[in-house]
Design a protein around this motif. Structure first.
Motif, short mmCIF file in Angstrom:
data_model
loop_
_atom_site.label_atom_id
_atom_site.label_comp_id
_atom_site.label_asym_id
_atom_site.label_seq_id
_atom_site.Cartn_x
_atom_site.Cartn_y
_atom_site.Cartn_z
N TYR A 1 35.76 62.06 139.91
CA TYR A 1 35.13 61.34 140.76
C TYR A 1 34.79 61.67 141.75
CZ TYR A 1 39.35 58.12 139.06
OH TYR A 1 39.92 57.36 137.94
N ASP A 2 33.46 60.60 141.64
CA ASP A 2 32.10 60.81 143.06
C ASP A 2 32.43 59.87 143.87
OD1 ASP A 2 30.22 61.68 144.21
OD2 ASP A 2 28.49 60.76 142.42
N LEU A 3 33.24 61.02 145.31
CA LEU A 3 33.00 59.38 145.75
C LEU A 3 32.25 59.51 146.75
CD1 LEU A 3 36.55 62.05 147.76
CD2 LEU A 3 36.40 60.23 145.97
N ASP A 4 30.72 59.47 146.96
CA ASP A 4 30.33 58.82 147.86
C ASP A 4 28.53 58.75 147.02
OD1 ASP A 4 28.91 61.52 147.27
OD2 ASP A 4 28.84 62.18 149.01
N LYS A 5 28.93 59.13 145.33
CA LYS A 5 27.81 58.69 144.78
C LYS A 5 26.96 58.92 145.50
CE LYS A 5 29.52 54.33 143.25
NZ LYS A 5 29.85 52.87 142.79
N ASN A 6 26.78 61.14 145.14
CA ASN A 6 25.78 61.38 145.59
C ASN A 6 25.17 62.29 144.35
OD1 ASN A 6 27.36 63.71 145.50
ND2 ASN A 6 26.40 64.28 147.24
N GLY A 7 25.87 61.84 143.82
CA GLY A 7 26.26 63.65 141.87
C GLY A 7 25.94 64.41 141.82
N THR A 8 27.21 64.54 142.98
CA THR A 8 28.26 65.90 142.57
C THR A 8 29.65 65.21 142.72
OG1 THR A 8 26.61 66.73 143.74
CG2 THR A 8 29.76 68.05 143.56
N MET A 9 30.49 65.10 141.41
CA MET A 9 31.84 65.33 141.39
C MET A 9 33.02 65.96 142.86
SD MET A 9 31.97 62.91 139.53
CE MET A 9 31.00 62.23 137.68
N ASP A 10 33.53 65.23 143.41
CA ASP A 10 34.07 65.64 144.53
C ASP A 10 35.19 65.85 144.64
OD1 ASP A 10 32.30 65.47 146.53
OD2 ASP A 10 32.46 62.96 145.82
N VAL A 11 36.77 64.82 143.26
CA VAL A 11 37.74 65.49 143.12
C VAL A 11 38.31 64.99 141.72
CG1 VAL A 11 39.86 63.91 143.29
CG2 VAL A 11 38.19 63.94 145.41
N GLU A 12 39.00 65.55 141.22
CA GLU A 12 39.30 65.44 139.43
C GLU A 12 41.10 64.98 139.53
OE1 GLU A 12 39.80 67.75 135.69
OE2 GLU A 12 39.84 69.55 137.68
N VAL A 13 41.58 63.79 138.71
CA VAL A 13 43.12 63.54 139.25
C VAL A 13 43.15 63.61 137.48
CG1 VAL A 13 43.99 61.57 138.61
CG2 VAL A 13 42.14 61.78 141.27
N TYR A 14 43.96 64.67 136.84
CA TYR A 14 44.47 65.44 135.73
C TYR A 14 45.92 64.66 136.08
CZ TYR A 14 46.71 68.82 138.26
OH TYR A 14 47.47 69.30 138.87
N SER A 15 46.22 64.41 134.71
CA SER A 15 47.60 63.76 133.59
C SER A 15 48.54 65.68 133.17
CB SER A 15 47.17 62.76 133.49
OG SER A 15 47.39 62.69 132.12
N GLY A 16 49.30 65.64 133.45
CA GLY A 16 50.13 66.83 132.56
C GLY A 16 49.38 67.82 133.03
N SER A 17 49.41 69.28 131.79
CA SER A 17 49.47 70.16 132.64
C SER A 17 47.98 70.15 132.66
CB SER A 17 49.71 71.58 131.83
OG SER A 17 50.25 71.16 130.88
N LYS A 18 47.75 71.10 134.83
CA LYS A 18 47.09 71.66 134.63
C LYS A 18 45.57 72.54 134.51
CE LYS A 18 45.64 72.91 140.14
NZ LYS A 18 45.18 73.82 140.76
N PRO A 19 45.05 71.77 134.20
CA PRO A 19 43.21 71.66 133.28
C PRO A 19 42.84 72.90 134.43
CG PRO A 19 42.68 69.93 134.30
CD PRO A 19 44.32 70.16 134.55
#
Length: 585
Positions: free
Chosen positions: A508-526
């Motif tokens: 997820y790019d929270l402020d839409k500036n082209g940089t990802m700010d958060v990763e939501v993952y399921s299962g084991s932590k990647p």
């Protein structure tokens, strides 16, 4: 100097031993007879009463609120509903009262040659006694009333039971009225004046009036009398005081609401500040505000989702009336909102003061994603105990809100009253005015579900004033906790506190500036890709939903017990005439 023996505790407290030194302020308010040379000059009064300012809150007590506004990595016992009867408790500390009453009972003070000077400092002492007792009543309800210095042989006072709340609050009113009549009227951001006393009276009377109105279980009379006293004090300050809502655009951010808290010194924002607490890098007087907000180790504060939902749209309409408002992602939910939202938390495009590069919410430092920026200044003050912002204790904006709420609770609020109170706060940020008729005709169902004790014809406008108060005063002086207690809405603390909404696992790019700010993952932590990682199991619906904070803590609130605090065991042992608060035995 001898330590004061704990066996001579005043009726509800331990008089903790005083330190042994030759300092004037340490020696003066002891059980020994007052030296005949004290209080001979105005300088003596000034030197002695300087001590009283240390009784006012500072640092985190001003900006570090929690309740249901600010979520932290840990949950205080009063929020979780797990308070225990303590053995001892710093809240049950009566030493400040001894110092205050020492001045008020000094023969040198009573016989002082200049009545105007004498009454000014007596007024100052009575201001602080009113403040002291107001704090005690908010916490404990009934407490012993003392207007004398307790001596070791005074068993009647040492073992006195609690006095009724009605007696205490009438005495508080007498004290604060004397202070209003005799304190200086000159404007001063760091000294208590007539205007500070009026602001305190406004706060006291709104609290007591609404407490008595909503806490019918205590059968307390005169709710309307206190609400009318709040109106009168607020009007006196509004009509005669030298204050106005701060609207200048010359501060660090150029946004008046944000700059009211971002400015390092109170003087530039003194239009609105009635009383504050000074700090100084040169004098080594610093605090940890920005470290608290930016560090990953200091609680990671973040606004709670229901508070964010409460901010109106920029056109004055309700955010919670938007279809599927509760599934909007961060970027979309903060668009076209009340500008105070973007001046309270990081929103897209936010830049630190003195910087040019926008920064997104930093999940390393916030539990909910709604990261506070209120009180924040330049990055240089982010270090541990490196902040030097002066902090606000009383401001004109609160008085305006007190005035509107008291009139609404009395059922006498008019549109003209709103125009000279809440409208001024909304004008500052370019928001449409509150319409009384419209608010009462169409009460907000979102707020009605929250505030369950509001009844009568004025429901809609009372709810809107509560919205305004929550938004305008967030992170100020613990006022939100006090509001929930006086409104009898403690149940709001039991809800699961939530943060941002995420519709699915992914980047997820929270402020839409082209940089990802958060990763939501399921299962084991990647493997970490750079963005902050959130397990989908921390979301409300497993693979999607709002961030759940402290999700393993089941919070409770005992409606019969938890609006008051328990008295400490040790003090009730020393004074068996002190009764415990209901349901705390």
């Amino acid at each position: 100097m001898k330590n004061i023996n704990s066996a001579i505790l005043i009726a509800a407290s331990a008089l903790v031993a005083m330190s042994c030194n030759d300092d004037f302020l340490e020696r003066y308010p002891t059980a020994s007879a007052s030296p005949p040379t004290f209080f001979k000059t105005e300088s003596d009064f000034r030197t002695y009463t300087n001590l009283f300012y240390s009784y006012l809150p500072g640092d985190a007590a001003i900006y570090g609120e929690s309740a249901d506004n600010i979520v932290k990595s840990s949950v205080d016992r009063e929020i979780a509903g797990t308070r225990l009867v303590p053995t001892t408790d710093s809240k049950w500390d009566w030493r400040p009262l001894r110092s205050i009453n020492f001045l008020l009972n000094s023969e040198n003070v009573k016989n002082y040659k200049d009545a105007a000077i004498r009454d000014k400092y007596v007024g100052l002492a009575r201001f602080f006694r009113a403040y002291f007792y107001f704090e005690k009543v908010k916490i404990y309800g009934d407490v012993p009333w003392y207007n004398v210095v307790i001596e070791p042989t005074d068993e009647a006072n040492l073992y006195k039971p609690r006095d009724p709340r009605t007696l205490i609050m009438d005495s508080v009113l007498a004290d604060i009225n004397f202070a209003i009549d005799h304190l200086d009227a000159a404007k001063d951001v760091e000294r208590v004046t007539k205007w500070t006393a009026l602001a305190l009276k406004s706060r006291i009377c709104l609290y007591e009036g609404t407490w008595r109105k909503y806490h019918t279980e205590f059968n307390l009379p005169d709710a309307d009398r206190f609400l009318n006293e709040c109106v009168a004090a607020s009007e006196a300050l509004m009509n005669d005081g030298p204050y106005q809502v701060y609207t200048k655009t010359t501060g660090p951010s150029g946004k008046p609401y944000q700059d009211l808290f971002a400015t390092l010194k109170l003087d530039p924002v003194a239009d609105e500040v009635i009383l504050g607490r000074r700090y100084s890098g040169d004098l080594g007087l610093k605090h940890g505000l920005q470290f608290y907000i930016t560090s990953r180790t200091q609680g990671k504060p973040g606004l709670e989702k229901r508070l964010v939902n409460s901010y109106l749209m920029a056109d004055g309409s309700r955010f919670t009336d938007i279809p599927r408002y509760d599934t909007l992602q961060f970027y979309d939910e903060v668009q076209n909102r009340d500008p105070r939202l973007a001046q309270t938390i990081r929103t897209p495009g936010y830049t630190r003061i003195g910087e040019k590069t926008p920064v997104a919410p930093d999940f390393e430092a916030t539990m909910t994603g709604y990261q506070p920026i209120k009180w924040m200044n330049a990055v240089t003050y982010d270090g541990n105990n490196q902040s030097i912002q002066d902090l606000l204790l009383f401001r004109f904006g609160e008085v305006l809100l007190n005035y509107a709420e008291a009139k609404a609770e009395l059922g006498i609020l008019t549109q003209a009253d709103i125009d000279k109170s809440i409208r001024l706060l909304r004008d500052r940020v370019g928001m449409p005015n509150l319409d009384v008729a419209e608010a009462n005709a169409l009460p907000d169902p979102y707020l009605m579900a929250m505030y369950q004790n509001v009844k009568g014809d004025n429901v809609g406008v009372i709810l809107e004033i509560r919205r305004e108060r929550r938004i305008e005063l967030v992170m100020e002086n613990g006022l939100r906790w006090e509001d929930l207690m006086r409104w009898k809405e403690g149940h709001l603390l039991t809800a699961t506190f939530q943060g941002m909404y995420f519709p699915r696992p992914g980047l997820y790019d929270l402020d839409k500036n082209g940089t990802m700010d958060v990763e939501v993952y399921s299962g084991s932590k990647p493997p970490a890709k750079g963005p902050y990682q959130i397990p989908a199991s921390d979301l409300s619906n497993g693979t999607k939903g709002n961030i759940l904070t402290n999700k393993n803590i089941i919070k409770t609130f005992n409606e019969l017990r938890d609006y008051l605090w328990p008295l400490p065991v040790e003090d009730r042992t020393l004074n068996p005439n002190l009764e415990q608060n209901p349901y705390w035995n």
